[in-house]
Design an enzyme around this catalytic site. Structure first.
Site, short mmCIF file in Angstrom:
data_model
loop_
_atom_site.label_atom_id
_atom_site.label_comp_id
_atom_site.label_asym_id
_atom_site.label_seq_id
_atom_site.Cartn_x
_atom_site.Cartn_y
_atom_site.Cartn_z
N SER A 243 0.86 -1.19 0.00
CA SER A 243 0.00 0.00 0.00
C SER A 243 0.89 1.23 0.00
O SER A 243 2.12 1.14 0.05
CB SER A 243 -0.91 0.00 1.23
OG SER A 243 -0.14 0.19 2.42
N LYS A 244 0.27 2.39 -0.02
CA LYS A 244 1.02 3.64 -0.11
C LYS A 244 1.89 3.88 1.12
O LYS A 244 2.81 4.70 1.07
CB LYS A 244 0.06 4.81 -0.32
CG LYS A 244 -0.55 4.84 -1.72
CD LYS A 244 -1.35 6.10 -1.93
CE LYS A 244 -1.97 6.13 -3.32
NZ LYS A 244 -0.95 6.18 -4.39
N ARG A 245 1.63 3.19 2.22
CA ARG A 245 2.49 3.38 3.39
C ARG A 245 3.87 2.73 3.19
O ARG A 245 4.82 3.05 3.90
CB ARG A 245 1.82 2.83 4.65
CG ARG A 245 1.75 1.32 4.74
CD ARG A 245 1.13 0.86 6.05
NE ARG A 245 1.07 -0.58 6.14
CZ ARG A 245 0.12 -1.32 5.64
NH1 ARG A 245 -0.87 -0.75 4.99
NH2 ARG A 245 0.13 -2.64 5.78
N HIS A 246 3.95 1.81 2.24
CA HIS A 246 5.23 1.16 1.95
C HIS A 246 6.00 1.89 0.85
O HIS A 246 7.21 2.10 0.94
CB HIS A 246 5.01 -0.29 1.48
CG HIS A 246 4.25 -1.13 2.45
ND1 HIS A 246 2.96 -1.57 2.18
CD2 HIS A 246 4.56 -1.59 3.68
CE1 HIS A 246 2.53 -2.29 3.21
NE2 HIS A 246 3.48 -2.31 4.13
N ALA A 247 5.29 2.24 -0.21
CA ALA A 247 5.93 2.84 -1.39
C ALA A 247 4.82 3.30 -2.33
O ALA A 247 3.64 3.06 -2.07
CB ALA A 247 6.82 1.81 -2.09
#
Length: 471
Positions: A243-247
């Site tokens: 998800s966007k919290r990773h990349a």
């Protein structure tokens, strides 16, 4: 699972246009594309846009354009589920006429209460079949449910996971038409796969639980058996779904950051699949080497460090002419005309490995076209301190150097170091800071030669003034 040698392999990628193309979706499309091409088959795209509220043409265009731009072009024009309602209704009518479906008028309140009671008892929530034998007529309050076999099992033959067995008793009677008459995902999916001639379904493992349900619909319609491969999910570093919290998660973002298409595909191909020690692949290599049965079951971690490594390899394999072509738009994005530099080819060749992406390379090149807007303060403290003596000495040496070439500049710097008995960093790094704002640049002789002498002197004077003002 033996493939019929006379049967053309047809795969499909079936995204919903509710967002931009996700990097995990690109991996699914890639495996479908490569498997089809390896087997001299066809790769299709289907837009599953029956969710009218969330689906948009903008996202559909993004998905189709992104797939084509990265080299995963379907063999035929994509179809849209939103335009195929009559085909699904006809399939549902066929199921009704063969007595393999029934109308159900259970209210939402009854279903919610039933599920709550099942959960309270520790049971799996599922429809209890209340209306199965009531022979209800169709009305505005009824849904159409498939008669799932009450006994026996469904065996899914999966290229990645082997045989997966489901007990029919754990699969309730699936809704295939809603009360408004619209078809549900499962019915549309099964009908389209048949109508498009799909032979092999390659998708994420989150669809495993859908597969036995869809096989029941296939059986009710008399459709042929399909091949399956359920891919491991693309995970972040914490082993949770990417998800966007990773990349960044959309293909568009990676392309805009200056990653090569070939490097993105290379990285995604390695998510769940490998071929010995070989790491760098292009699409033709993948088509030749890929084996669906070699895909691992475990979740595949998307690592931007690996993407950076592979992008550097793919960038290095470009000719200088190709490299400059890819770099141009990123230079334009920082308002720099590459061709205004009188040694731009030498400059690019020297700086092409200065970043992991074209965007980073472009940013590292700006100091060769514009004076540094700031200086690395830690570098100044480490290599210069508060003294401008070395910079002033070097300025005099540069003024007296009439042969402004890389070789003569290197000799000039060497002579000064020997004369003053100074280390290479003590002499070279102050000049690098003056020219680029930091200590990162190609060999110093080359770096200096890439600037006109008056510009070098001007930048040295600017740094001297900065140091004297701040001490």
């Amino acid at each position: 699972m033996e493939k019929d040698s006379l049967k053309k392999v047809i795969t499909r990628f079936a995204p919903s246009p509710t967002g931009t193309l996700h990097i995990g979706g690109v991996r699914t499309a890639l495996f479908n594309y490569v498997y089809a091409k390896k087997n001299h088959g066809q790769f299709l795209v289907r837009i599953e846009d029956t969710d009218r509220e969330r689906s948009t043409k903008e996202f559909e265009d993004n998905i189709l354009t992104s797939l084509e731009s990265i080299g995963l072009k379907p063999d035929f024009t994509p179809i849209n589920q939103s335009e195929r309602g009559d085909i699904y209704i006809a399939a549902a009518e066929k199921i009704i006429s063969s007595n393999q479906a029934y109308y159900c008028n259970c209210s939402k309140e009854r279903l919610d209460a039933m599920r709550a009671e099942q959960q309270a008892k520790g049971l799996k929530p599922q429809y209890d079949g209340k209306c199965r034998d009531l022979n209800l007529e169709k009305s505005e309050n009824t849904v159409l449910r498939l008669k799932t076999p009450l006994e026996g099992t469904i065996t899914v033959k999966d290229y990645v996971r082997g045989e997966i067995v489901f007990n029919n008793s754990e699969l309730d009677d699936l809704i295939i038409l809603r009360s408004d008459g619209s078809p549900t995902y499962h019915l549309c999916n099964v009908v389209d796969d048949y109508e498009q001639g799909v032979t092999t379904v390659i998708r994420g493992e989150d669809h495993i639980s859908n597969t036995p349900r869809q096989i029941h619909i296939q059986n009710a319609l008399g459709y042929p058996e399909l091949e399956y491969a359920h891919l491991p999910l693309v995970l972040g570093s914490d082993k949770k779904r990417l998800s966007k919290r990773h990349a960044a998660t959309s293909l568009e973002e990676y392309k805009n950051d200056g990653y090569l298409d070939s490097a993105i595909l290379n990285t995604l191909a390695r998510l769940g699949w490998s071929r010995g020690d070989k790491e760098v692949f292009y699409l033709d290599d993948l088509i030749r080497d890929f084996e669906i049965t070699e895909v691992q079951k475990a979740g595949a971690i998307f690592d931007t460090t690996k993407l950076n490594f592979l992008n550097v390899q793919h960038m290095a394999n470009l000719s200088l002419e190709e490299f400059i072509k890819y770099l141009e738009p990123f230079m334009q994005a920082v308002n720099i005309d590459l061709y205004t530099h009188n040694k731009y080819e030498i400059l690019i060749d020297a700086m092409r490995s200065s970043g992991n992406t074209f965007k980073e390379v472009a940013q590292n090149l700006t100091c060769y076209f514009e004076k540094p807007g700031s200086y690395n303060q830690k570098a100044i403290e480490k290599f210069i301190g508060g003294s401008t003596e070395i910079l002033n000495d070097l300025k005099d040496s540069i003024i007296n150097n009439d042969n402004w070439t890389e070789d003569s500049i290197d000799k000039m710097l060497s002579s000064y170091r020997d004369l003053k008995d100074l280390s290479v960093p003590k002499v070279n790094q102050p000049l690098r800071i003056a020219l680029t704002g930091s200590t990162n640049s190609p060999s110093l002789g080359l770096t200096l030669s890439l600037f006109e002498k008056p510009e070098v002197l001007d930048r040295i004077n600017k740094l001297i003034g900065f140091i004297e003002t701040n001490n």
